[in-house]
Each structure stands twice: as C-alpha cells, then as structure tokens.
Design an enzyme around this catalytic site. Structure first.
Site, mmCIF file in Angstrom:
data_model
loop_
_atom_site.group_PDB
_atom_site.id
_atom_site.type_symbol
_atom_site.label_atom_id
_atom_site.label_comp_id
_atom_site.label_asym_id
_atom_site.label_seq_id
_atom_site.Cartn_x
_atom_site.Cartn_y
_atom_site.Cartn_z
ATOM 1 N N ASP A 62 0.807 -1.230 0.000
ATOM 2 C CA ASP A 62 0.000 0.000 0.000
ATOM 3 C C ASP A 62 0.838 1.277 0.000
ATOM 4 O O ASP A 62 0.421 2.295 0.568
ATOM 5 C CB ASP A 62 -0.974 0.007 1.191
ATOM 6 C CG ASP A 62 -1.817 -1.257 1.194
ATOM 7 O OD1 ASP A 62 -2.202 -1.706 0.087
ATOM 8 O OD2 ASP A 62 -2.052 -1.829 2.266
ATOM 9 N N ARG A 63 1.989 1.221 -0.587
ATOM 10 C CA ARG A 63 2.868 2.397 -0.743
ATOM 11 C C ARG A 63 3.414 2.923 0.588
ATOM 12 O O ARG A 63 3.955 4.027 0.643
ATOM 13 C CB ARG A 63 2.168 3.546 -1.498
ATOM 14 C CG ARG A 63 1.731 3.152 -2.914
ATOM 15 C CD ARG A 63 2.964 2.810 -3.755
ATOM 16 N NE ARG A 63 2.645 2.494 -5.141
ATOM 17 C CZ ARG A 63 2.600 1.261 -5.651
ATOM 18 N NH1 ARG A 63 2.819 0.198 -4.878
ATOM 19 N NH2 ARG A 63 2.365 1.074 -6.930
#
Ligand SMILES: Cc1cc2nc3c(=O)[nH]c(=O)nc-3n(C[C@H](O)[C@H](O)[C@H](O)COP(=O)(O)O)c2cc1C
Length: 215
Positions: free
Chosen positions: A193-194
């Site tokens: 998720d970055r």
C-alpha cells in the site's frame, strides 16, 4: 494520452526494514543486499549495475548505467574513460549519486558523495584483470566522442590490435577507476500500500547516523 501507464502497479510485499534492526553500518547492509540481489536478479551478473548521476558545469544533470566494481570503507568503485562526458563532468564537479534498483527484491539503494579518481595501482590491477578484448576496446573507443560510422570504431580496433599484438595492452592513461566516498546511503524497501520503508544513513564527523524517512 496515447499510451497510459497509469494502470501499471505492483504491491510490494516481500520484505521490511524494522526500526529495531541491528544494522547501524550501511556498508554492511549494502553488502548483504547486493549479495541477495546477485542471487535473485535476472541476469544475476548485473546485480551490480546502477544509475550514476553527475552534474556538469552548467548545472545540467546527466545519468547513465554503470557497473559497480567494488566497495569498501574507502568507497564505491566504478571504471570508465576519463575523457568521456562523465569524466569531464566529474572533473568539473566531483560529486555524484548512484542508484541501485533490485526489482526482484523490491529494493532501491541511493548513494551520494564526492568522487575522486581511484589510485593508479588499483586501476592498473583492475585493467590487467580484464579480458584482452575489453582492454583493446578501452584503447579503441574514444568514449562519448562522435563517430562517423561504426567502421571507424572497427578500424581503430584493428589498429590497436596490431599495435599490441603478442603483448598485453597496458592501461591507457585516459581510462581508470573512480571512487565515490559515500556521505549518504539510503535503503528503500517496498511495502504494501505504498507505505514503504526508507532508512537514511548520513555520515557526521565519521559516524553514520540513521533516520527513518517517510515514503
Ligand atoms: C549494463 C550496463 C553497464 C555499463 N557499464 C559501464 C561501465 O562500467 N563503465 C562505463 O564507462 N560505461 C558503462 N556503460 C555505458 C554507460 O551507460 C555510458 O554509455 C558510457 O559510460 C558513456 O557515458 P557518458 O557519455 O555519460 O560518459 C554501461 C551500460 C550498461 C547498459
């Protein structure tokens, strides 16, 4: 947009960099990551490839792929033609940044610092250990200079092959090593998720200080 790359994405899930990781020496960590990359990357022989960025006297940046040929507490070593564009840029502005990207490990390492020519003996030793064809290539290629045709390069190669027939070519004066002395080494590990991990090591008065950076 005729070609959109916006939908290309990958979630990074393989590894993490913990806050309580015992590693406080970035050179040791770099060595571990490079070793893992050699086992993981395809082709493994190019796990030591990196992008080297230099800045010329006008402040314009230039970037190209090179091979890292060694690293130690002295620095990160690479080799090339001192009269090439990068050679000129490093003569005018002896600072550089190198970036390694190991997609198989979802990792990036950035190394920044001043650059100096490597010791002559080290350049000699490395040159002597190269295959003869590469040695002749270093003599034949006026790296980064315009060539009218490929045949010009081939005829230069024939010329130096004749010149050094029956003996090992010595290292040309215009070819040798550089050493980037790291002042900053940043390790980036892709996370889901970055929310990636970034550990930034900076050298202050001879001591490495570690900071976590936001992704
Ligand atoms: C995988 C790969 C490895 C390379 N390794 C080197 C290298 O170790 N030394 C070098 O001078 N050029 C190397 N090159 C070529 C450079 O990218 C570049 O074309 C050359 O150094 C001239 O750059 P310059 O005009 O900015 O000086 C490599 C290119 C690739 C794609």
């Amino acid at each position: 947009m005729p070609l959109s790359l916006a939908q290309l994405r990958r979630n990074y899930t393989l590894y993490g960099l913990r806050d309580d990781a015992p590693q406080d020496n970035p050179l040791v960590l770099f060595g571990q990551w490079l070793e893992q990359a050699r086992k993981t990357e395809v082709p493994p022989a190019e796990a030591n490839s990196m992008a080297l960025a230099t800045v010329d006297s006008r402040g314009h940046a230039h970037c190209r792929i090179l091979l890292l040929k060694g690293f130690s507490t002295d620095g990160f070593f690479f080799f090339g033609n001192y009269q090439s564009s990068k050679g000129q840029e490093l003569a005018d502005n002896p600072h550089a940044a190198m970036t390694f990207f190991w997609p198989g490990l979802e990792r990036q390492v950035r190394v920044e610092g001043p650059v100096a020519r490597a010791a002559e003996e080290l350049s000699d030793d490395y040159f002597d250990a190269r295959p003869t064809a590469s040695q002749l290539g270093a003599w034949a290629s006026p790296q980064s200079q315009p060539l009218a045709h490929r045949s010009e390069l081939e005829s230069r190669l024939r010329e130096v092959t004749e010149r050094f027939a029956g003996r090992q070519p010595p290292r040309p004066e215009h070819w040798g090593g550089y050493c980037l002395q790291p002042q900053r080494i940043e390790f980036w590990q892709g996370r889901p998720d970055r929310l990636h991990d970034r550990l930034d090591f900076r050298l202050y008065a001879g001591e490495w200080q570690r900071t976590r950076l936001a992704p």
